[in-house]
Write a protein that holds these residues in place. Structure first.
Motif, short mmCIF file in Angstrom:
data_model
loop_
_atom_site.label_atom_id
_atom_site.label_comp_id
_atom_site.label_asym_id
_atom_site.label_seq_id
_atom_site.Cartn_x
_atom_site.Cartn_y
_atom_site.Cartn_z
N GLU A 40 -1.30 26.73 -3.23
CA GLU A 40 -0.95 27.12 -1.70
C GLU A 40 0.32 27.26 -1.77
O GLU A 40 1.09 26.35 -1.64
N THR A 41 0.63 28.34 -2.02
CA THR A 41 1.92 29.37 -2.27
C THR A 41 2.23 29.96 -1.16
O THR A 41 1.10 31.04 -1.10
N ASP A 42 3.45 30.13 -0.52
CA ASP A 42 4.15 31.80 -0.27
C ASP A 42 4.05 32.26 -1.41
O ASP A 42 4.59 31.98 -2.52
N LEU A 43 4.02 33.63 -1.12
CA LEU A 43 4.09 34.49 -2.63
C LEU A 43 4.83 35.81 -1.24
O LEU A 43 4.60 36.85 -0.98
N VAL A 44 5.52 36.19 -3.02
CA VAL A 44 6.36 38.30 -2.43
C VAL A 44 5.44 38.85 -3.83
O VAL A 44 6.30 38.30 -5.12
N ALA A 45 5.75 39.72 -3.41
CA ALA A 45 4.70 40.56 -5.21
C ALA A 45 5.81 41.91 -4.39
O ALA A 45 4.86 42.91 -3.96
N LEU A 46 6.21 42.53 -5.69
CA LEU A 46 6.57 43.27 -5.28
C LEU A 46 5.99 44.64 -6.59
O LEU A 46 6.44 44.15 -7.50
N ALA A 47 5.17 45.80 -6.21
CA ALA A 47 4.88 46.62 -6.95
C ALA A 47 4.52 48.29 -6.26
O ALA A 47 4.11 47.62 -4.85
N GLN A 48 4.14 49.21 -7.07
CA GLN A 48 4.31 50.36 -6.69
C GLN A 48 2.88 51.05 -5.76
O GLN A 48 1.61 49.38 -6.44
N THR A 49 3.00 51.59 -4.80
CA THR A 49 1.27 52.20 -4.88
C THR A 49 0.91 52.27 -5.57
O THR A 49 1.04 52.83 -6.27
N GLY A 50 -0.80 52.03 -5.28
CA GLY A 50 -1.18 52.55 -6.59
C GLY A 50 -2.10 52.39 -7.27
O GLY A 50 -2.40 52.32 -8.50
N LYS A 179 -0.05 29.77 4.86
CA LYS A 179 0.85 30.09 3.28
C LYS A 179 0.75 32.24 3.90
O LYS A 179 -0.10 32.65 4.24
N THR A 180 1.80 32.31 3.42
CA THR A 180 1.72 34.18 3.67
C THR A 180 2.21 34.53 2.03
O THR A 180 2.77 33.83 1.79
N TRP A 181 1.76 36.17 2.04
CA TRP A 181 1.85 36.88 0.74
C TRP A 181 2.23 38.03 1.35
O TRP A 181 1.29 38.87 2.23
N LEU A 182 3.55 38.24 1.34
CA LEU A 182 4.19 39.54 1.48
C LEU A 182 3.95 40.06 -0.32
O LEU A 182 4.70 40.66 -0.91
N PHE A 183 3.05 41.48 0.45
CA PHE A 183 3.59 42.32 -0.91
C PHE A 183 4.00 43.69 -0.12
O PHE A 183 3.63 43.98 0.87
N SER A 184 4.52 44.49 -0.81
CA SER A 184 5.81 45.16 -1.10
C SER A 184 5.86 46.72 -2.33
O SER A 184 6.21 46.06 -3.12
N ALA A 185 6.09 47.57 -2.33
CA ALA A 185 6.43 48.89 -3.13
C ALA A 185 8.45 48.31 -3.39
O ALA A 185 8.24 48.60 -4.23
N THR A 186 8.63 48.08 -1.76
CA THR A 186 10.52 48.33 -2.29
C THR A 186 10.24 46.21 -1.16
O THR A 186 10.02 46.28 -0.99
N MET A 187 12.23 46.88 -2.20
CA MET A 187 12.75 45.66 -1.25
C MET A 187 13.81 45.20 0.20
O MET A 187 14.84 45.41 -0.50
N PRO A 188 13.95 46.52 0.78
CA PRO A 188 14.73 46.30 1.37
C PRO A 188 15.39 45.51 1.97
O PRO A 188 14.80 44.58 1.71
N LYS A 189 16.07 45.02 2.96
CA LYS A 189 17.22 43.93 3.49
C LYS A 189 15.84 43.24 4.32
O LYS A 189 15.64 42.86 4.80
N VAL A 207 5.95 43.99 -10.76
CA VAL A 207 5.66 44.69 -11.31
C VAL A 207 6.95 45.84 -11.74
O VAL A 207 6.87 46.85 -10.98
N GLY A 208 6.92 46.00 -13.03
CA GLY A 208 8.61 47.19 -12.97
C GLY A 208 9.42 45.99 -12.38
O GLY A 208 9.45 44.90 -12.22
N SER A 209 10.15 46.78 -12.58
CA SER A 209 11.86 46.27 -11.20
C SER A 209 11.19 46.73 -9.90
O SER A 209 10.77 47.77 -9.36
N ARG A 329 6.81 58.24 -1.22
CA ARG A 329 6.49 59.85 -1.82
C ARG A 329 5.43 60.09 -2.92
O ARG A 329 4.38 60.49 -3.56
N SER A 330 6.71 59.74 -3.98
CA SER A 330 6.56 59.92 -5.39
C SER A 330 4.32 58.91 -6.62
O SER A 330 4.26 59.00 -6.65
N GLY A 331 4.64 57.31 -5.16
CA GLY A 331 3.74 56.30 -5.49
C GLY A 331 2.26 56.98 -5.26
O GLY A 331 1.25 57.05 -5.06
#
Length: 595
Positions: A40-50, A179-189, A207-209, A329-331
């Motif tokens: 039971e945790t908050d999560l930040v997941a960074l992964a590209q579209t698709g 619990k908040t789960w945040l999914f994003s392709a990029t991590m701007p401020k 997933v990746g950098s 775009r490229s995603g």
């Protein structure tokens, strides 16, 4: 044991996964699902579209819901109506064997009273766009005070669209212990700010950098003089006969113009931008998904939520305002394990932006030549030959063979082949036989301020809210010089520089004569170099202080080099031009405007 079952998913979800044909979890699913199921945790997941983010949060969310209670337990926020509906439909497919689970989509452009009725009938999971959700919470149509889970999907996209205040307002009505789960392709401020403000010691998976582009996408750029950009676009399309693409422009006006020109030239194209009604958008997207439209011209905002797995190419007709936007775009291509190509058309002066993008996505661009007319004719010829080779014979034609053989009996096999292919090949050949070498023109496109180009000083800059692209847009609209009439825009802190053709010099100087912004005179004068140390003796204006188609069938249009005309035209663009009464607020509105 099923690979998804090994992640800890219950039988009902695994059965639904099997029905959908999923064989193995993607990387983001393999990382996120066990964590979300076991902790039971908050999560930040960074992964590209698709990459399968919807299932990564959808499977655990469904499994954690108490289906015996009709109370709303999970909230998913997504940036656009299209993505909202897509997520809701996917969750319904995932939970098909959990009959008591009810998923409701909440979005603008539909009856708010009908959506309220659906909520009152019981919705354990709500998928919503921020604007409509904030409205319904404010009207007390929805109670999210006791939810257990909140998912922010495509968080960077929502913030880029100006939803920060809406999201913070919505989250203020949710319990702190959720619990908040945040999914994003990029991590701007801005995304980091949301995570810090509303999450407690979140687990982070990447997933990746961070901000890295998909490994399934190759990146190419083509140098073209600005005035030949559209011709370059056509050649890229013609050199890829099976293209199924999204073409990105930065403004609604350019999006509409490019789409209209493609349609006029015989390509199966359409535009999607913020001036279209929701019904028009739905029609365009339906045609695109069914491949009736093979070249979709879009703004960045309007394209958010486009989720089509088979897009072969993304074409950046213009680079985006924000470098990070290129990742999104490229995603759009290279999805679901398939490969894709992201193409960029740039002028010489924009090549430096390519280097900046390479650093962000951690991938290299390959510079390629714009295809020549001869190359295009050859590609199209052999594409037609392969189409014929793969065509199944319709034996209804057998009855006509004797007459056909009689008509063609005087020709040898070689002559028949030549005649057959000439029917189509000649159209392309006639179009391209005298075609200009765009690569040679690009190399001869001078950077010098002399000759056919004049450089100007203008006393507005970053302090006035400009970056180089927004200033270019402002100048193009104010001067009415067309899409590529302004070049080499260089924005400093309190002043800037730009170029136009020398033939436009008098028009530029006259346009800013006695021109004021908020009572301040705007000064434009001719200069000789970009550091401001030796400006020329240009006339000062205003007395202000300085420094202050795709074709689904080849070879079918004689004038365009081929293409089948689309039967649907997008609605006319209502973007306004002219002077801006408030420069800074105008720019901000552009950045925040919702599709």
């Amino acid at each position: 044991m099923n690979k998804f079952e090994q992640l800890g998913l219950q039988a009902e979800i695994v059965n639904a996964v099997n029905d959908m044909g999923f064989e193995a979890p993607s990387e983001v699913q393999a990382q996120a699902i066990p964590i979300l199921l076991d902790q039971e945790t908050d999560l930040v997941a960074l992964a590209q579209t698709g990459t399968g983010k919807t299932a990564a949060f959808g499977f655990p969310l469904i499994q954690k819901i108490n289906v015996d209670s009709k109370q709303t337990q999970g909230l998913i926020l997504s940036p656009t109506r299209e993505l909202c509906l897509q997520i809701a439909n996917e969750l319904k497919n995932y939970s098909k064997y959990l009959k008591q689970l009810n998923v409701v989509a909440i979005y603008g452009g539909a009856s708010i009273s009908e959506q309220e009725k659906q909520i009152k009938r019981g919705a354990q999971i709500i998928v919503a766009t921020p604007g409509r959700m904030k409205d319904m919470v404010g009207r007390r149509m929805i109670d999210i005070s006791e939810i257990d889970y909140c998912v922010l999907d495509e968080a960077d996209e929502m913030l880029n669209m100006g939803f920060y205040e809406d999201i913070t307002d919505i989250l203020s009505h949710t319990p702190k212990e959720k619990k908040t789960w945040l999914f994003s392709a990029t991590m701007p401020k801005e995304v980091a700010s949301i995570a810090k403000k509303f999450m407690s010691n979140p687990v982070e998976i990447t997933v990746g950098s961070k901000n890295e582009g998909s490994k399934n996408v190759s990146h190419e750029y083509y140098i073209s003089p600005g005035r030949d950009r559209y011709q370059a676009l056509k050649r890229l399309a013609d050199a890829n006969p099976d293209i199924f693409s999204v073409i990105f422009c930065r403004t609604k006006r350019d999006t509409q113009k490019v789409a209209e020109k493609l349609i006029e030239d015989g390509y199966s194209a359409a535009a999607i931008h913020g001036d279209l009604s929701q019904n028009q958008r739905d029609l365009v997207m339906k045609s695109f998904r069914s491949r009736q439209i093979q070249m979709l011209v879009a703004t960045d905002v309007a394209a958010r939520g486009i989720d089509v797995d088979d897009i072969t190419h993304v074409i950046n007709y213009q680079l985006p305002d924000e470098i990070e936007t290129y990742t999104h775009r490229s995603g759009r291509t290279g999805r679901a394990g398939k490969s894709g190509v992201s193409m960029v058309i740039v002028s010489k002066s924009e090549v430096r932006k390519i280097r900046s993008i390479e650093k962000i996505i951690k991938q290299s661009f390959e510079q390629k030549d714009i295809p020549s007319g001869e190359e295009i004719c050859q590609v199209q010829l052999f594409h037609l030959a392969n189409d014929i080779k793969e065509t199944k014979i319709n034996h209804e034609i057998d009855q006509f063979l004797p007459q056909l053989e009689e008509i063609l009996e005087d020709f040898s096999k070689e002559e028949l082949i030549k005649k057959f292919f000439s029917v189509e090949f000649t159209r392309f050949f006639n179009y391209y036989k005298d075609a200009t070498d765009l690569n040679a023109k690009a190399q001869n496109d001078s950077f010098d301020d002399g000759g056919n180009s004049t450089r100007y000083f203008i006393n507005v800059g970053a302090k006035d809210g400009f970056d180089w692209m927004s200033l270019k847009d402002f100048l193009k609209e104010h001067l009415d010089l067309g899409r590529d009439g302004v070049s080499r825009v260089d924005v400093k802190d309190s002043f800037s520089f730009f170029n136009t053709d020398t033939s436009e010099r008098e028009k530029v100087l006259a346009a800013f004569e006695n021109y004021q912004h908020d009572g301040r005179s705007i000064n434009v004068e001719i200069t000789k170099n970009s550091d401001g140390r030796s400006r020329g003796r240009g006339r000062k204006r205003g007395g202000g202080n300085k420094g202050g188609g795709r074709r689904s069938k080849a070879f079918s249009n004689k004038n365009s080099g081929g293409g089948r005309r689309s039967s649907r035209r997008s609605s006319s663009d209502n973007s306004s031009g002219g002077r801006r009464s408030n420069i800074k607020s105008s720019i901000n509105r552009r950045k925040k405007k919702k599709s």
